[in-house]
Write an enzyme that holds these catalytic residues in place. Structure first.
Site, short mmCIF file in Angstrom:
data_model
loop_
_atom_site.label_atom_id
_atom_site.label_comp_id
_atom_site.label_asym_id
_atom_site.label_seq_id
_atom_site.Cartn_x
_atom_site.Cartn_y
_atom_site.Cartn_z
CD GLU A 185 -3.17 0.84 2.03
OE1 GLU A 185 -3.39 -0.32 2.42
OE2 GLU A 185 -3.93 1.79 2.28
NE ARG A 186 -2.37 5.20 -0.10
CZ ARG A 186 -3.37 5.57 -0.89
NH1 ARG A 186 -3.18 5.74 -2.19
NH2 ARG A 186 -4.58 5.71 -0.41
CG ASN A 228 -5.23 -0.43 5.98
OD1 ASN A 228 -5.72 0.05 7.01
ND2 ASN A 228 -4.98 0.30 4.91
CD GLU A 309 -7.52 5.83 6.30
OE1 GLU A 309 -6.72 4.90 6.10
OE2 GLU A 309 -7.38 6.98 5.83
NE ARG A 342 -0.55 3.83 11.82
CZ ARG A 342 -1.23 4.20 10.75
NH1 ARG A 342 -2.48 3.83 10.55
NH2 ARG A 342 -0.66 4.97 9.84
NE ARG A 357 -7.76 13.09 7.71
CZ ARG A 357 -7.45 12.43 6.61
NH1 ARG A 357 -8.16 12.60 5.52
NH2 ARG A 357 -6.45 11.58 6.58
CE LYS A 381 -0.98 8.33 8.98
NZ LYS A 381 -1.72 8.27 7.71
CG ASP A 386 -2.85 10.89 5.35
OD1 ASP A 386 -1.85 10.33 5.83
OD2 ASP A 386 -3.60 10.34 4.52
CD GLU A 414 -0.66 8.13 0.98
OE1 GLU A 414 -0.13 7.71 2.03
OE2 GLU A 414 -1.89 8.21 0.83
CD1 TRP A 568 -10.48 10.54 3.24
CD2 TRP A 568 -11.83 9.00 2.35
NE1 TRP A 568 -10.38 9.40 4.00
CE2 TRP A 568 -11.20 8.44 3.48
CE3 TRP A 568 -12.73 8.21 1.62
CZ2 TRP A 568 -11.43 7.13 3.91
CZ3 TRP A 568 -12.95 6.91 2.04
CH2 TRP A 568 -12.31 6.37 3.18
O1 GCW Z 1 -2.36 8.19 4.24
C1 GCW Z 1 -3.33 7.23 4.38
C2 GCW Z 1 -3.11 6.33 3.23
C3 GCW Z 1 -3.63 4.95 3.49
C4 GCW Z 1 -3.04 4.46 4.80
C5 GCW Z 1 -3.48 5.39 5.91
C6 GCW Z 1 -2.89 5.04 7.25
C7 GCW Z 1 -2.34 2.29 5.45
O2 GCW Z 1 -3.69 6.88 2.10
O3 GCW Z 1 -3.25 4.14 2.42
O4 GCW Z 1 -3.37 3.14 5.09
O5 GCW Z 1 -3.05 6.68 5.61
O6 GCW Z 1 -1.91 5.65 7.62
O7 GCW Z 1 -3.41 4.17 7.93
#
Ligand code: GCW
Length: 759
Positions: A185-186, A228, A309, A342, A357, A381, A386, A414, A568
């Protein structure tokens, strides 16, 4: 005869040196590409005299790894393989590796000094005609050995060394967002490096190289699978595979962790619930954890994305983050493991017209401060939205005083140009690490609060994480320069006070060449690259205006529609109309600013004191607002986009001038990608400016280059796919992207966002 042979060998080796710039190089050796040093170079003699032999007292797999690495480095750089012996007496010209109770430590009277350096720290000292590399553990010695090799790779003198090092964070961890089917993913560098389809029978030689590369920069931990998470990773079938990887990484000090799927008790355990307060569920996790440790005795622990998510979590059972995290913490506690929970949560509160958000992580987690078990650490994060090209530091850092927090950076690009664009991320990470939160008064930087320097977290660990950018591409990261982001994540995790320039310089020398005619311009280009990317994508605090499918090109024209999550969609973030643009997060808007400590809160609340590079993150600003340089906001935006694009054109010129100074293979690859970067910077510049212009009807300053594309063409420009696809024949897994998981019926209708009435 012997001399003749020696002469011939030296001759071949010299020839190799001469040809090294011409050799094909696919970049697969990363920063461990030990390039030959010419015998005519004065340093060759100095190094050769200093590493004639290696001596160690206690033999462990980690010491063996250090010996092997030093031998490889010396053989390749100097054409000489140091002999290695287990002995307490070292001949002059030896590198002495010692740890724990080894005699070299007492004979150098270094015990006291070492004691302050912790289990990963080391001391490198010249004495008695030898170089001593000393640690409290063999891991410390391994890190010290890589340091010594780095000195040679970057052509530093080895005379009179006296170096002490200690890492800032206990856990320096990569997070692979890699799936069972080897999609990532990414990820933009090919299928996952973890060959689940081939393990345990076929074992890639890359696992060891991965371990070496990480150890060389001080990374000591890795989460092998996507947050995920697929629960199958903790079934015996996969634990057997994970064990093989863990066994290979162990000598290099890299501990393995796994991401959990919170619903595993139901999905693989056959239980009726995954409620964290259910006795059966708690017992199931204890048993499962014990089973994991039977495969991997030094297993590090779990990373959990819960109730985010579409991922399952304790809230599905009416329980809290604390209930979920503490249940898992209790399961790993007897084995010394940790839980990284997380805080990437952003539940839309449909009833709140001020829904923001950026505020959500703080709102959900602050009430739990002090309630988490001492082996839980909250992973947050770096920015509140994001991983955007530029965001302020997340307000939670420093705010939770009784809970350890760790920063999550994203090494994979990403939102920063995938593996197409050259963007060196250290300057961006430094902005966060160096940002003062004022949590415990001035000096409470992002680094200091997460290191535990501001509030000591009794019993807790300190940690820092980066979402990995590796794949099976020959060069590991898709773009050769993306290697520098993996490298600098490790270096900053070791020491957040290092400078972006210093790290870039090291990396260039270790990866390409020490030729100053190459190092200086490339360093300048790297240092300018992050700001350039911000400018051509999202300057002045604009954020999340990417195409929502793929997060590569501009999607500024995407509108909120019924049934889509507003947060989104770019429109939610830029809020442009004919009068103004930007997101009002001041006390008069969503009041996100109040989550910061004074004086940061006041700085961001006031349009005059908000740094202009974050203006539209915190304020909704009229297009004709006067910037500090006298331009209107609109004109300044046009200038910033143009500056960004112009910078990419400069990168092309810089690079083209360097032809011949490195191998043609890497040169061409980068040259090609720089071309694409400029092309896509035009896409961004023209696209965003033409779109905003269609709303505000203002002219692009006439002295600036005109757009060369129509808005319609740009809006229909091809979108790039976000992630690597599965390897053919690999086991099928459920889609893991957020878009694939959230059921339309669960999405609340978009809340209206506050707009100032038009005057
Ligand atoms: O930035 C978003 C991404 C998702 C990612 C999510 C996360 C792993 O678009 O792809 O999923 O964050 O950090 O959980």
């Amino acid at each position: 005869m012997k001399n003749l042979l020696k002469g011939a060998v030296t001759g071949v080796w010299l020839l190799l040196i001469g040809m090294s710039a011409a050799f094909a190089n696919d970049g697969s050796k990363l920063w461990l590409d030990y390039q030959p040093i010419a015998a005519s170079d004065a340093l060759h003699g100095e190094y050769a005299a200093a590493v004639k032999a290696i001596s160690y007292q206690t033999s462990t797999p980690t010491i063996a790894a250090a010996v092997e690495e030093l031998q490889l480095a010396a053989r390749t750089m100097l054409g000489q393989t140091p002999t290695a012996a287990r002995s307490t007496r070292a001949a002059a010209g030896s590198v002495v590796l010692a740890f724990g109770r080894d005699r070299a430590i007492s004979s150098l009277k270094a015990a006291k000094e070492l004691a302050a350096l912790g289990k990963d720290g080391y001391l490198i000292r010249t004495a008695n005609g030898n170089i001593y590399v000393l640690g409290n553990t063999d891991k410390g010695v391994l890190y010290g050995t890589f340091h010594l090799i780095r000195l040679m790779q970057t052509r530093r003198s080895l005379a009179a060394l006296d170096i002490t090092e200690k890492p800032a964070f206990d856990v320096r961890i990569l997070n692979h967002w890699d799936n069972l089917n080897r999609s990532s993913e990414r990820g933009y560098a090919g299928p996952s490096i973890w060959e689940w389809d081939k393990l345990p029978d076929t074992v890639s030689t890359r696992y060891k190289d991965y371990a070496r590369a990480n150890a060389a920069v001080g990374i000591n931990a890795t989460v092998l699978n996507n947050v995920n998470a697929n629960a199958a990773f903790i079934t015996p079938e996969y634990l057997e595979k994970v064990k093989i990887v863990a066994d290979i990484l162990r000598p290099y000090g890299v501990r393995v962790y796994l991401s959990l799927n919170f619903n595993a008790p139901v999905s693989i355990g056959g239980l009726a619930t995954s409620d964290p307060l259910d006795a059966g569920v708690r017992q199931w996790w204890k048993d499962k954890t014990k089973e994991i440790y039977s495969y991997i005795p030094d297993f590090g622990g779990f990373l959990v994305k819960a109730n985010s998510e579409g991922q399952p979590g304790p809230q599905d059972y009416g329980r809290s983050h604390v209930d979920g995290a503490n249940m898992l913490a209790a399961a790993v506690k007897p084995f010394g493991g940790i839980v990284m929970w997380r805080a990437f949560v952003y539940t839309v509160d449909a009833g709140d017209p001020m829904y923001d958000r950026a505020k959500q992580a703080y709102l959900e987690f602050m009430p739990f401060d002090g309630q988490f078990a001492d082996n839980v650490i909250i992973q947050v994060k770096n920015g509140p939205i994001d991983f955007q090209p530029r965001e302020p530091i997340t307000s939670l850092f420093g705010a939770m005083t009784k809970t350890p927090l760790m920063i999550e950076f994203q090494v994979t690009q990403e939102y920063l140009g995938h593996s197409i664009q050259l963007v060196y991320l250290a300057p961006m990470w430094k902005e966060v690490l160096d940002q003062d939160t004022y949590a415990g008064g001035p000096g409470s930087t992002g680094a200091a609060v997460t290191e535990g320097k501001v509030y000591p977290f009794a019993g807790g660990v300190s940690a820092i994480s980066g979402v990995a950018n590796t794949g099976t591409d020959a060069n590991w990261t898709g773009h050769i320069f993306a290697q520098s982001n993996w490298y600098s994540f490790g270096r900053l995790a070791w020491n957040p006070e290092l400078t972006s320039a210093g790290i870039a310089g090291e990396w260039i020398r270790m990866t390409f060449t020490n030729d100053p005619g190459f190092v200086a311009p490339v360093e300048q280009m790297m240092l300018a690259s992050h700001e350039a990317s911000v400018n051509y994508m999202q300057p002045l605090g604009l954020h999340h205006i990417f195409a929502s499918s793929g997060h590569y090109g501009p999607g500024v024209w995407e509108r909120i529609r019924p049934g889509t999550r507003p947060d989104w969609v770019p429109e939610y973030y830029h809020r442009a109309d004919s009068l103004a643009v930007g997101f009002d997060r001041t006390v008069k808007g969503t009041d996100y600013v109040s989550q910061y400590f004074s004086p940061l809160k006041e700085t961001y609340n006031n349009i005059e004191t908000t740094p202009e590079n974050m203006l539209l993150f915190f304020h909704r600003v009229p297009w004709d607002y006067r910037m500090k340089n006298g331009r209107t906001l609109w004109d300044e935006m046009c200038y910033k986009y143009t500056e960004g694009l112009d910078a990419t054109r400069e990168f092309q010129k810089t690079w083209d001038r360097l032809e011949g100074r490195i191998d043609a293979e890497r040169f061409k690859e980068v040259q090609y990608k720089l071309r694409e970067q400029t092309r896509d910077a035009i896409w961004w510049r023209d696209g965003v400016l033409l779109y905003f212009q269609s709303i505000n009807k203002l002219p692009i300053p006439y002295e600036l280059e005109r757009p060369i594309n129509s808005l319609e063409v740009l809006m229909n420009h091809r979108q790039r796919m976000s992630s690597t696809s599965a390897v053919p024949g690999a086991p099928r897994v459920e889609p893991t992207s957020p878009m694939g998981i959230v059921q339309p019926s669960r999405i609340p209708p978009p809340p209206p966002f506050p707009q100032r009435p038009r005057q």
